[in-house]
Design an enzyme around this catalytic site. Structure first.
Site, PDB file in Angstrom:
ATOM      1  N   GLY A  11       0.836  -1.198   0.000  1.00 25.20           N
ATOM      2  CA  GLY A  11       0.000   0.000   0.000  1.00 25.20           C
ATOM      3  C   GLY A  11       0.869   1.246   0.000  1.00 25.20           C
ATOM      4  O   GLY A  11       2.080   1.190  -0.249  1.00 25.20           O
ATOM      5  N   ILE A  12       0.270   2.386   0.322  1.00 21.46           N
ATOM      6  CA  ILE A  12       0.985   3.656   0.263  1.00 21.46           C
ATOM      7  C   ILE A  12       2.191   3.675   1.201  1.00 21.46           C
ATOM      8  O   ILE A  12       3.249   4.209   0.863  1.00 21.46           O
ATOM      9  CB  ILE A  12       0.032   4.832   0.556  1.00 21.46           C
ATOM     10  CG1 ILE A  12       0.739   6.174   0.327  1.00 21.46           C
ATOM     11  CG2 ILE A  12      -0.559   4.746   1.956  1.00 21.46           C
ATOM     12  CD1 ILE A  12      -0.204   7.375   0.413  1.00 21.46           C
ATOM     13  N   ASP A 222      -2.235  -9.152  10.263  1.00 17.34           N
ATOM     14  CA  ASP A 222      -1.033  -9.997  10.237  1.00 17.34           C
ATOM     15  C   ASP A 222       0.162  -9.337  10.923  1.00 17.34           C
ATOM     16  O   ASP A 222       0.862  -9.970  11.716  1.00 17.34           O
ATOM     17  CB  ASP A 222      -0.663 -10.343   8.787  1.00 17.34           C
ATOM     18  CG  ASP A 222      -1.770 -11.083   8.062  1.00 17.34           C
ATOM     19  OD1 ASP A 222      -2.550 -11.787   8.733  1.00 17.34           O
ATOM     20  OD2 ASP A 222      -1.877 -10.952   6.826  1.00 17.34           O
ATOM     21  N   HIS A 243     -16.795   3.081  10.228  1.00 16.41           N
ATOM     22  CA  HIS A 243     -17.219   4.124   9.288  1.00 16.41           C
ATOM     23  C   HIS A 243     -18.741   4.199   9.349  1.00 16.41           C
ATOM     24  O   HIS A 243     -19.419   3.176   9.260  1.00 16.41           O
ATOM     25  CB  HIS A 243     -16.767   3.807   7.865  1.00 16.41           C
ATOM     26  CG  HIS A 243     -16.799   5.017   6.975  1.00 16.41           C
ATOM     27  ND1 HIS A 243     -17.979   5.578   6.528  1.00 16.41           N
ATOM     28  CD2 HIS A 243     -15.808   5.785   6.459  1.00 16.41           C
ATOM     29  CE1 HIS A 243     -17.707   6.638   5.785  1.00 16.41           C
ATOM     30  NE2 HIS A 243     -16.394   6.781   5.727  1.00 16.41           N
ATOM     31  N   ARG A 291     -16.316  10.828  13.343  1.00 15.50           N
ATOM     32  CA  ARG A 291     -16.904   9.539  12.998  1.00 15.50           C
ATOM     33  C   ARG A 291     -17.414   8.751  14.199  1.00 15.50           C
ATOM     34  O   ARG A 291     -18.406   8.040  14.089  1.00 15.50           O
ATOM     35  CB  ARG A 291     -15.872   8.695  12.234  1.00 15.50           C
ATOM     36  CG  ARG A 291     -15.635   9.201  10.833  1.00 15.50           C
ATOM     37  CD  ARG A 291     -14.582   8.388  10.126  1.00 15.50           C
ATOM     38  NE  ARG A 291     -14.397   8.878   8.756  1.00 15.50           N
ATOM     39  CZ  ARG A 291     -13.481   8.422   7.925  1.00 15.50           C
ATOM     40  NH1 ARG A 291     -12.639   7.475   8.317  1.00 15.50           N
ATOM     41  NH2 ARG A 291     -13.384   8.903   6.709  1.00 15.50           N
ATOM     42  N   ARG A 387      -9.519   8.546  14.858  1.00 15.47           N
ATOM     43  CA  ARG A 387      -8.825   9.130  13.706  1.00 15.47           C
ATOM     44  C   ARG A 387      -9.675  10.201  13.033  1.00 15.47           C
ATOM     45  O   ARG A 387     -10.837   9.988  12.737  1.00 15.47           O
ATOM     46  CB  ARG A 387      -8.503   8.033  12.687  1.00 15.47           C
ATOM     47  CG  ARG A 387      -7.870   8.545  11.394  1.00 15.47           C
ATOM     48  CD  ARG A 387      -7.549   7.403  10.463  1.00 15.47           C
ATOM     49  NE  ARG A 387      -8.747   6.801   9.910  1.00 15.47           N
ATOM     50  CZ  ARG A 387      -9.236   7.038   8.682  1.00 15.47           C
ATOM     51  NH1 ARG A 387      -8.613   7.915   7.903  1.00 15.47           N
ATOM     52  NH2 ARG A 387     -10.302   6.432   8.244  1.00 15.47           N
ATOM     53  N   LEU A 393      -3.742   8.421   5.133  1.00 14.04           N
ATOM     54  CA  LEU A 393      -2.788   8.405   4.021  1.00 14.04           C
ATOM     55  C   LEU A 393      -1.649   9.383   4.276  1.00 14.04           C
ATOM     56  O   LEU A 393      -0.498   9.120   3.946  1.00 14.04           O
ATOM     57  CB  LEU A 393      -3.508   8.738   2.707  1.00 14.04           C
ATOM     58  CG  LEU A 393      -4.592   7.756   2.248  1.00 14.04           C
ATOM     59  CD1 LEU A 393      -5.241   8.238   0.955  1.00 14.04           C
ATOM     60  CD2 LEU A 393      -4.023   6.355   2.064  1.00 14.04           C
TER      61      LEU A 393
END
Length: 532
Positions: A11-12, A222, A243, A291, A387, A393
């Protein structure tokens, strides 16, 4: 196999780190391993975008920092928040230089979105597939680097430490070293060892421990599980972000389609089954509250009304603008008979993001030497108890860069540990019934969703722990006596991740951020992080 830099995850977080070390050391080998296809990552499914201060006339670092601290509900590391917000702008420019395309207005300025908890418009996005666009750009850049090898379909079993040399390793052992990893090569079905001088874990989250999640099937905790088994430090696992608005489909299990928060940022309104806009009853920020507040509000309305979902109303929004900004959401809804210009979208909360994880310092170092962590698997101190939308990201880019800077100083003094034994599977046999694994997985996801969800109680947590103990015992017997498979390893890792969530939740005798326990409905005067 020997490699100078080993990156686990594509990923990023993993890809930006790999690009940086490969450019800095063109004569050294960089290896990226992933258990699925290269682009099957949490990054790919990030719809909303990247939060960053780019319009300094209307926005400021101070505003972004304050929004993050408010969302984190007293548990953010303020120094880390300042680092991420201020250094993030340069990291965003780097990813643009690598080819990521963010939407712009006709005058050439970035088209900035706003999401819950943000006081200003500061979200850079590419329609409603920002993560997909970032992943595309990074994989294109990776392919041009001659000293990067990307190995797909390679499942990491365990981190190699002194334990594998016959030494007793505990959480009190000073200077635990990471020498590499054991992996199951899914193409050859052989267990191999990869020795590395420096390893970065970028393994993503653990959303699959819940029945319904926005995470892909690879998000099985993992990295967190491996570090915990290796006696590394884990913290804040109780803070699981749900979410608020995943697309509700009857009977869905596993990955749910995400309706990005940016839809509410553009004017979408949450309504109950009676068509009433209910968020004003829960928070003065209404549909743009953080959220944790929105998810609990939806959960409360569902319980009061006896429904399995509520609604997101976009009927009043400009159709052309909606289709331009959210083309995939529009098409997905249309494919199941929902015209967002005429129909409300059925939504329900789904497990989305883990704010805790592998404890790192300000340079991405874990408690195990030569082992770094970045992205969702890491607990850097940025998110605290909740968060802020689209900060993830940004965090991954900043900490992968900082891990790179620290790696540059470390690499010269590290040698390969060449006495690592091969994996011993001589006493195992083929599994007789796969149902033993699949049924345990269903039980795990069900108990976590029912007992350790948005709202918790001490009784539910105790029940969850008792059932997890039994699942753990049964799975360990399978692990000792049958040949290793990805399904068995993932189940084992998910049980460990779930155990850490429940144990952390049991330790926290208060309600804070994403952890809401009705037995402790108020915040404690003593604010601390829960480390395991």
């Amino acid at each position: 196999m020997e490699t100078d830099f080993l990156v686990i995850g594509s990923g990023i977080a993993g890809l930006t780190y790999a690009l940086k070390v490969a450019n800095r050391f063109p004569d050294r080998q960089v290896t990226i391993i992933t258990k699925a296809n290269a682009d099957e990552t949490n990054t790919k499914y990030a719809q909303g975008g990247v939060a960053g201060v780019t319009d300094f006339e209307k926005d400021s670092f101070e505003k972004h920092i304050q929004d993050t601290l408010i969302s984190g509900d007293g548990l953010c590391n303020e120094e880390i928040v300042e680092i991420v917000v201020k250094e993030g702008v340069e990291r965003i420019q780097e990813i643009i230089d690598w080819g990521a395309r963010f939407d712009k207005d006709p005058d050439g300025d970035f088209s900035l979105g706003r999401e819950g908890g943000h006081s200003e418009f500061r979200i850079l996005h590419h329609k409603d597939i920002t993560g997909w666009e970032i992943e595309r750009a990074l994989l294109t850049a990776i392919a041009k680097q001659k000293n990067i090898e990307l190995v797909k379909h390679c499942f990491v079993i365990d981190i190699i430490t002194q334990h594998h040399l016959g030494y007793l390793v505990t959480k009190s052992t000073p200077d635990i070293d990471c020498y590499g990893v054991y992996v199951l090569n899914l193409q050859t079905n052989r267990i191999e060892k990869i020795l590395s001088k420096i390893t970065l874990l970028a393994t993503g989250g653990n959303g699959q421990i819940y029945r319904t999640t926005t995470n892909p099937y690879i998000a099985t905790g993992d990295g967190v599980a491996m570090v915990y088994r290796a006696k590394g430090r884990i913290e804040n696992m109780e803070f699981i972000q749900f979410h608020p608005t995943a697309l509700y489909l009857p009977g869905i299990r596993g990955q749910a389609f995400l309706i990005t928060e940016a839809v509410r940022g553009d004017g979408g309104i949450l309504r109950n089954k009676n068509g009433e806009a209910f968020m004003e009853k829960y928070d003065e920020r209404k549909d743009l509250a953080p959220r944790d507040i929105v998810a609990r509000a939806i959960d409360s309305e569902m319980k009061k009304n006896g429904t399995e979902h509520e609604y997101l109303d976009c009927r009043h929004m400009d159709k052309d603008k909606f289709i331009h900004h959210f083309p995939n959401i529009y098409e997905k809804c249309l494919s199941i008979g929902i015209d967002v210009t005429k129909d409300m979208i059925p939504i329900a909360p789904a497990a989305h993001y883990s704010c805790g994880g592998i404890k790192t310092n300000e340079w991405g170092r874990t408690s195990i030497r030569h082992l770094y962590a970045s992205g969702e698997c890491a607990s850097t101190g940025l998110h605290g108890a909740n968060r802020l939308a689209s900060n993830s990201l940004l965090e991954a880019m900043v900490f992968s860069h900082r891990s790179f800077l620290d790696s540059v100083k470390e690499i010269e003094g590290i040698e390969f540990q060449t006495t690592i034994p091969d994996w011993n599977a001589s006493s195992t046999g083929d599994p007789k019934e796969m149902i033993l694994i699949t049924q345990s997985l269903k039980e795990l996801q069900l108990l976590m969703s029912d007992y350790v969800g948005i709202v918790r109680t001490n009784v539910r947590l105790e029940r969850a722990m008792n059932r997890l103990d039994l699942l753990h015992e049964e799975t360990e017997v399978l692990y000792r006596n049958t040949k290793i498979s990805p399904q068995l390893c993932e189940l084992r890792n998910m049980i460990t991740a779930a155990y850490l969530v429940v144990k952390s939740a049991s330790f926290r005798k208060e309600s804070r951020g994403l952890h809401y326990n009705t037995d402790y409905p108020y915040k404690s005067a003593l604010v601390q992080n829960v480390a395991l």
